[in-house]
Design a protein around this motif. Sequence first.
Motif, PDB file in Angstrom:
ATOM      1  N   VAL A   1      -5.510  -0.827  -1.994  1.00 46.64           N
ATOM      2  CA  VAL A   1      -5.032  -0.143  -2.790  1.00 46.64           C
ATOM      3  C   VAL A   1      -5.529   0.268  -4.145  1.00 46.64           C
ATOM      4  O   VAL A   1      -5.111   1.172  -3.613  1.00 46.64           O
ATOM      5  CB  VAL A   1      -2.961  -0.757  -3.436  1.00 46.64           C
TER       6      VAL A   1
ATOM      7  N   THR B   1       0.944  -1.542  -0.075  1.00 47.42           N
ATOM      8  CA  THR B   1       0.224   0.102  -0.003  1.00 47.42           C
ATOM      9  C   THR B   1       0.883   1.739  -0.273  1.00 47.42           C
ATOM     10  O   THR B   1       0.683   2.390  -1.219  1.00 47.42           O
ATOM     11  CB  THR B   1      -1.135   0.019   1.539  1.00 47.42           C
TER      12      THR B   1
ATOM     13  N   TYR C   1      -7.551   3.271  -3.758  1.00 52.07           N
ATOM     14  CA  TYR C   1      -6.403   4.540  -3.284  1.00 52.07           C
ATOM     15  C   TYR C   1      -5.698   4.717  -4.040  1.00 52.07           C
ATOM     16  O   TYR C   1      -6.147   6.031  -4.878  1.00 52.07           O
ATOM     17  CB  TYR C   1      -5.565   4.331  -1.726  1.00 52.07           C
ATOM     18  N   VAL C   2      -4.961   4.160  -5.557  1.00 52.06           N
ATOM     19  CA  VAL C   2      -4.957   4.938  -6.796  1.00 52.06           C
ATOM     20  C   VAL C   2      -5.872   5.865  -7.175  1.00 52.06           C
ATOM     21  O   VAL C   2      -5.417   6.658  -8.190  1.00 52.06           O
ATOM     22  CB  VAL C   2      -4.493   3.846  -7.247  1.00 52.06           C
ATOM     23  N   LEU C   3      -7.097   4.861  -6.997  1.00 55.43           N
ATOM     24  CA  LEU C   3      -8.093   5.129  -8.047  1.00 55.43           C
ATOM     25  C   LEU C   3      -8.646   6.517  -8.004  1.00 55.43           C
ATOM     26  O   LEU C   3      -8.755   7.349  -8.514  1.00 55.43           O
ATOM     27  CB  LEU C   3      -9.099   4.161  -8.269  1.00 55.43           C
ATOM     28  N   LEU C   4      -8.610   7.478  -6.784  1.00 52.67           N
ATOM     29  CA  LEU C   4      -9.385   7.929  -5.951  1.00 52.67           C
ATOM     30  C   LEU C   4      -8.121   9.085  -6.292  1.00 52.67           C
ATOM     31  O   LEU C   4      -8.593  10.220  -6.800  1.00 52.67           O
ATOM     32  CB  LEU C   4      -8.969   7.845  -4.086  1.00 52.67           C
TER      33      LEU C   4
ATOM     34  N   MET D   1       0.932   3.561  -3.648  1.00 51.90           N
ATOM     35  CA  MET D   1       1.203   5.439  -3.337  1.00 51.90           C
ATOM     36  C   MET D   1       2.007   6.179  -3.107  1.00 51.90           C
ATOM     37  O   MET D   1       1.828   7.254  -3.408  1.00 51.90           O
ATOM     38  CB  MET D   1       0.499   5.296  -1.724  1.00 51.90           C
TER      39      MET D   1
ATOM     40  N   MET E   1       2.948   7.039  -6.245  1.00 52.61           N
ATOM     41  CA  MET E   1       2.131   7.322  -7.044  1.00 52.61           C
ATOM     42  C   MET E   1       2.421   9.269  -7.089  1.00 52.61           C
ATOM     43  O   MET E   1       2.897   9.998  -8.003  1.00 52.61           O
ATOM     44  CB  MET E   1       0.874   7.717  -6.523  1.00 52.61           C
TER      45      MET E   1
ATOM     46  N   LEU F   1      -3.520   0.375 -11.509  1.00 48.93           N
ATOM     47  CA  LEU F   1      -4.692  -0.013 -11.469  1.00 48.93           C
ATOM     48  C   LEU F   1      -5.227  -2.250 -10.628  1.00 48.93           C
ATOM     49  O   LEU F   1      -6.691  -1.948 -10.442  1.00 48.93           O
ATOM     50  CB  LEU F   1      -6.156   1.028 -12.321  1.00 48.93           C
TER      51      LEU F   1
END
Lengths: 510, 199, 911
Positions: free
Chosen positions: C541, A166, C544-547, A170, A173, B23
């Motif tokens: 996850v 996780t 969260y990535v999508l958000l 993130m 990202m 995704l």
Amino acid sequence: MEALIPLPVLLPLLAAGVKLAIGARLRRVQGAISITTLAVNLVVSAVLLVQVDTHGPMVARIGGWEAPIGITLVADRLSALMLVTSSAVTLCVMVYSVVSAYDRQEDVAPMAIFHPAFLVMLAGVANAFLTGDLFNLFVAFEMLLSGSYVLLTFGGTPSRIRAGATYTVMALMSSMLFLIALAVVYAATGTLSMAQLAERFADLTPQVKLLVELLLLLAFAIKAAIFPVSGWLPDSYPTAPAPATAVFAGLLTKVGVYAIFRLEALLFPGGPVGTLLLWAALATLVLGVLGAVAQADIKRMLSFTLVSHVGYMVMGVGLATVAGLAGAVFYAVHHMTVQTSLFLVAGLIERRTGTTSINRLGGMMRGAPLLSLLFFVPAMNLSGIPPMSGFLGKLALVQAGLEVGGVLPVALVTAALVTSLLTLYAVAKVWGKAFWRETRADSEGRQDAGEEQVERSAVTIPGLYGPTAALVVLGLAYTVLAGPLSSLTERAAGELLARQPYITAVLGPR
Amino acid sequence: MTISLVPLLVCGLLVAAGVTLLLERSLVRVLAGVILLGNGVNLLIVTVGGDAGAPPLLGRSDPDRMADPLPQAMVLTAIVITLAVTAFLLAMVHRAWQLRDSDEVSDDTEDRWVRLRARRGQLGERVRARQAEYDLLVAEQRAELHVEPTKGERLAHRRTDRRKLKHRQREARRQMRRAIRAERERQALALDPELEGDD
Amino acid sequence: MEPLLILHAAAALLAPWLVRRYGRGAMLLLAAAPAAGFCYALVGPEPSARPWAPALGLTLAFRADEVSLLMMALVTGIGALVMVYSARYFSSGEPGLGRYGAIMMAFAGSMLGLVTADDLLLLYVFWELTTVFSYLLIGHHPENRASRRAGMQALVVTTLGGLAMLAGFVMIGLAAGTYRISAILADPPQVAPVALVLVLVGALAKSAIFPFSAWLPAAMAAPTPVSAYLHAAAMVKAGVYLLALLGPAFGDVTAWRAVAVPLGALTMLLGGWRALRETDLKKLLAYGTVGQLGFLIVLFGAGTGATALAGVAMLLAHALFKASLFLVVGVVDRAAGRRDLRGLSGLGRSMRWTCGAAVLAGASMAGLPPLAGFVAKEAALGALLDDPLVLGAVVAGSALTVAYTLRFLWGAFAAKPGRRATRVKRPAALMVAPAALLAGLGLVLAPLAGWYETAMAVYSDAFPDQGHATHLAIWSGVGPPLLLSLLSLAVGGVLFLAREPVARLGAALHVTDTGVAFWHALRRTDLGALQVTGVIQRGSVPDYVLLTLVSLAGVGTLALSYGPPLSLDTPVTWWQRGEQPLLAVLIAVAVVLALRARSYLLLALSVGMTGYGVALLFLAHGSPDLALTQFLAETLSLVMFVLVLRRVSNPPVEARLPLALRLGIGLVIGAVVVVAGVLAMDARQTQPVGDLMAGAAERAGAGNIVSALLLDIRAWDTMGESTVIVVLTLGVTSLIYLRRTSYAIGRRPSRPRPGRPWLASALPEGDRALAFEVAARLTFHTVLVLSVFLLFVGHSQVGGGFSGGIVAGLAITVRYLAGGRDELARAVPMHPGVLLGVGLTLSIGTALVGLAFGGEALSMLAADVTVPLVGTVHLSTVLLFDLGIYLTVVGMVQDVLRALGAELDEQIEAS
């Protein structure tokens, strides 16, 4: 004196390099090296703070290259203050992990891992506070992130792997967003020096300006865990080893917050994003604290309050006044200290009982009075009980919010107060169940079936209480030092919003 | 500067593909997505950073025709960082596979737990509402049974009334308990005892 | 005032130690602290002020006017008596007595600060401190669930009020420009009514006024001395005190009266009525207290000089009699072992002194002459004569007071018919004396009412609205007040005589309780929190990535829709180099392959292919360094992929979102990114810094500008990035080796070989590709030389530490691939981590050397050294730095190969 500026970055890195080079030999010295390095760091940062407070921002030109060409490190009041706080906090955590032999228990891999990862992370944090170059900020983020990836996945237990996935995804990202933003920034302005950017952004069209600002903001918001990109934090932090979680909680989100301070005050003063930030702060405050209320585990509860209270700092930035920013800086200093101490206490609880679930804990006040005190004081501090620093920061923000007036600021003040109340409620629930209530388990929690229980020792190491108590006392010291500290944060905020001292220091007088 | 569309479209394509893979739940695919995304963004930095030109080598190329070296330096740093991250994520893939025979990124259990507890809370509220209804029913029945007016009858009736009442109460309570048990069976854990009704 | 507060703090800190040493007798010692405060109050302190945090408006300012002095005397005097009482109330072995003493002292200090603070914020500080300490005191018996619940309720309710009050204070402070209470009183600012209402919410919550009253009766779970002190004399008076304090400034504001008076009157009635059917003596008193607090709020809320005068009289009288009565309950409880009035009988006979004190205090409470309570009530009735509605409520409330007082005295001490006298233990004198003293004071002080009125005149005259004149006197003649008083006595008596029906009626009329509502609300909050968190915290996850991606798309759209519509001034072409479209097609094919790949290996290969394509695009753009590095890095990552994927089968993991949707999101993001880039290019107006780099590189003495950037001008970035390599390599080791200490490459127990073979391969005969092995062996050193060459020419040509390092790493890789792990051990016969460490140390060392000798970190030092035979050699620390990078990269490859290669080999063999 400028020569001191790179030291908070270089010293931990040097220590890390030396540790790796000497390898597994001299394991005992490892702790001593780390502690000495961090102590020196604290002294250096404190000297820097005094210097910049008297003489204004100081600049180190790396390699002797002038600003737009080379990379500059800039120490102003804000960065020096953040640096001092983080050094003090990390010193305590390092002592904690050395005493608890976390570094050795967790560091049984073939190479010394804990200390180098920890030190590089701290160097990254210091670099992020100091750098005056936007791309170098990216590198600094990568440094601290890489350290945190390693610390978070220590031991490779299932939950740490899950949390690590996780967290890593993130963080990646966020890094990618940052890179996109960097591409846009360089394409639009042709420079990376933040001082020069501050000047060149002013000439851009509002469209591109907003685009750049929002892209950077989104990248930093992930790091600072601001709603709607905050979900990763409570899922990842609680599983790391206690000292790592403590430092993550104290420092890493604050680095994101710090970047937002710089972004909003230095690069994009004024502008339409303030309102957006206020909305984000509102959502972060309220949703975060609701999450905290919903948790049945101390570490997770603390993680949610961590998210929630970032909202306070964002609120201060969003208000875009000196008072608001000063409140936000004050709150950041307070929060670094208190949140770290609470996670350390959670680590102590886990060490003592083998669990941090409030449904299984009980009777800790009878069984461990000192530990109870160590929990209660920072917990009340976190809830903003006066005269502790949490209250002082909140007071500054409430004053700033009501001073600005208007519907949204007042709504935020309300949210800030409600958050304070709900934090208190969440903390009191923990206190009532884990500390007051007597249970059959009575402070002798059962070993969880889960494979990742921290080695539990029936004999608690008294040395562990030392660094924890030191942090708790540091949190209380902010009350005594409230006068000088609040005027310092006000000066820092004033300097930040004035912008010119920073720009002049970096680019020279025009 | 000149905007050249083809490299930009390649950037867009790489980013789009990267996001598509990102995704997914499989860590390997996520990693592939990160690499694609990284390649796209690196290309973007170079492309929008300046026009294509000669290699920035002094003495070899004409300084006026050189490509901007600064984005190149940035991208070089980014490439190396991505390489290190790839190594780390691959190690994580291996560990995940070693642990669970799958590299799927699983959901956080504690968060699922919170959702469960929310559901339980709703059920608990319903139980409480039913309990209140039951209390009301009993009170009504009691009132209903107390309407007999005459004094002589009252004494005689009282005993039977009481028995009848008790019987009905017991019956209602039994029903209630059954309902509660049915509800509770669906609850894994008792409600927060600190928060139950005032006693 | 500060020394006194410090004294209390010191007493609090010493208390646990004192208790450990002297047992419960320590309470007598602790009583000295409030006693000192009492003496100080009698001497008459001076106001003082010193700055604390001026930036926040915080001042350590203390006041010493009449009301403050009165409160100070009350809280210190009663505090001292309660501590004396505590010395006998608790048994000697009581657990947690040290904690109790400490918290009581801390509470006494905070209370003292509260009633003397001359700064609104300082007052708030002490206000909340009393809340927290009261929370801890209520939970003195934490094993008792009722205690815990009561503590929680008190904490949440009073903090809720407190926070509202804080907002009100800040609003007042902003309006007045100061938080100093004396300044605000001297020149009341115009404040929004909402600020006053917020302040009132705080005061009412603290003083347990409806709808915040339920916490007080619940708090009776605390030990009796705590109830007597906190919940009768001191803390609950804080709200009343605040009203009294701010009354002269805001008493005539409509909002002030409209909120305080009705709620006070309602509370007075509800509290008194509820007390009539309570059987627990302590709870009976608690409800009585709620009622009386309502009465006080009515008096101060009315905001006239006359009512305030009556109010201060009532404040004093109430503190005396209510503390005394609570102490009496404690005596009874300890003596008889119970405190339910249904279980007590005949105590009046067996406990004469206690009974006497109780009767005296009760008489004061009921308002009988010649006691302080009577004086206050007369004055109050006199002051309220103008307002019949409020007057009626107060008379009704007084009647209820009379009734529950009688019920209390009867319940505690009367011999009940048909019940044997309860057996009692003889109470300790130290317990009875404080109660008797307080009750007696009510008698002593009543004749001094005239003097008291004069003393309080300064305060009551400060009210702008003086109201209906009234006086404090033990006898003010026969008038309406006396008649009303008699009426209330009569009605009260009747209510007492009809106590059974009244109690039944009360129970029947009882609808709900604010306490129930409180717990209901708290439960709803909990449930709501769970539901909200369940919705937003998915724990997944991809979510969260999508958000994040949606946020990015939103950000892009928002920015694009901001400002004038898009118009491009920059020239647009399809491509600048002929190779670009060709490479674009190649990359597109690879991307499609990657998206469609089911096997991980194919995925890795196609991703690698896009990487090579991008490398070629870099080359076309004019960045050979970049192309080389990208090419090498892509190769190395392919190797790593293959090494790991041989262990990982690819299970058919289903994505949560369908491909089309994901692709759609991807295209949107891609579009946002491209459009952002185009916009940014269009916005460039100034010359980029990159144009300055040619000159800078020349100054640095380097031919390759990119390498000058990496190694000199922006070497700080490079340093950071090399630490990233080091740490993530550590991460790989940590994840593969976990907690094993052994790092030696396990050699296959192979057949003994004669001598030391040239090829160390441990592969079984059948697996060996001898030609490959030999080739790898033969090319190894050549490639190493190439890598060193790259390292050295990087300064002026394409190359450098990174590319050199990766090339060397690839050479090692080839040897490993050809000959297995034994070859690896032979190729790099070095302890892992050493290369990384040395490399990192070299880089950092260069920085520090530059700092020490060049004045700035990473200043590159150069010198031309004449070496015999070779000639002049240009030596620079740049080379040292680059060597550090080189070593770091080689170290990374070595460690990754050991972990992902050799270690996995062993695991595969073991399984």
